[in-house]
Design a protein around this motif. Structure first.
Motif, PDB file in Angstrom:
ATOM      1  N   THR A 233     -40.397  38.161  44.944  1.00 14.27           N
ATOM      2  CA  THR A 233     -40.979  36.913  45.983  1.00 14.27           C
ATOM      3  C   THR A 233     -41.674  37.744  47.207  1.00 14.27           C
ATOM      4  N   GLY A 234     -41.576  39.100  47.072  1.00 16.79           N
ATOM      5  CA  GLY A 234     -42.159  39.933  48.293  1.00 16.79           C
ATOM      6  C   GLY A 234     -41.390  41.002  48.349  1.00 16.79           C
ATOM      7  N   THR A 235     -41.706  41.759  49.593  1.00 18.69           N
ATOM      8  CA  THR A 235     -40.989  43.081  49.742  1.00 18.69           C
ATOM      9  C   THR A 235     -40.459  42.886  51.223  1.00 18.69           C
ATOM     10  N   THR A 236     -39.479  43.619  51.406  1.00 21.48           N
ATOM     11  CA  THR A 236     -38.702  43.905  52.732  1.00 21.48           C
ATOM     12  C   THR A 236     -39.728  44.871  53.679  1.00 21.48           C
ATOM     13  N   ALA A 237     -39.587  44.887  54.990  1.00 20.66           N
ATOM     14  CA  ALA A 237     -40.108  45.940  55.720  1.00 20.66           C
ATOM     15  C   ALA A 237     -40.247  47.358  55.008  1.00 20.66           C
ATOM     16  N   PRO A 238     -41.368  47.946  55.184  1.00 18.96           N
ATOM     17  CA  PRO A 238     -41.300  49.290  54.384  1.00 18.96           C
ATOM     18  C   PRO A 238     -40.417  50.597  55.329  1.00 18.96           C
TER      19      PRO A 238
ATOM     20  N   VAL B 270     -37.898  41.979  46.745  1.00 18.24           N
ATOM     21  CA  VAL B 270     -37.105  40.855  47.037  1.00 18.24           C
ATOM     22  C   VAL B 270     -37.268  40.128  45.511  1.00 18.24           C
ATOM     23  N   LEU B 271     -36.154  40.086  45.116  1.00 17.48           N
ATOM     24  CA  LEU B 271     -36.084  39.210  43.851  1.00 17.48           C
ATOM     25  C   LEU B 271     -35.216  37.630  44.070  1.00 17.48           C
ATOM     26  N   ASP B 272     -36.036  36.660  43.333  1.00 20.21           N
ATOM     27  CA  ASP B 272     -35.438  35.368  43.720  1.00 20.21           C
ATOM     28  C   ASP B 272     -35.348  34.850  41.996  1.00 20.21           C
TER      29      ASP B 272
END
Length: 103
Positions: free
Chosen positions: A20-25, A13-15
């Protein structure tokens, strides 16, 4: 050496262009694979524990080209996560080269 694996895609996930993190695998494959790594048994055990890297080979019709992580599931031990450095395909035969333990 046979090992049970979960091959996953973890979209980042990009901002404003920064992670900024990842979504659920997204699990692309769950099942048996052939672990390739060092030839000595103690080195293979160390690789499965995340100390050394290696590769996994398997046969599946699933599309693993988007895979980003491999999670090995050794019997009686904690799961170990690896990052995928490259994916090779020959028909339904796949080889995923691992570059180290994911953090």
């Amino acid at each position: 050496m046979k090992v049970r694996v979960s091959i996953e895609e973890r979209p980042e996930v990009l901002d404003s262009g920064y992670p900024t993190g990842t979504t659920a695998p997204i699990v692309l494959y769950l099942g048996a694979a052939e672990w390739s790594g060092p030839s000595r048994q103690w080195e293979q055990a160390a690789a499965l524990e995340g100390v050394l890297a290696g590769s996994v080979s398997l046969h599946t019709a699933a599309d693993l080209s988007r895979a980003t992580h491999v999670v090995t599931k050794p019997r009686g031990k904690a799961d170990v996560e690896y990052l995928i450095s490259s994916v090779e395909r020959d028909g339904d035969d796949w080889t995923l080269r691992l570059r180290g333990v994911a953090s």
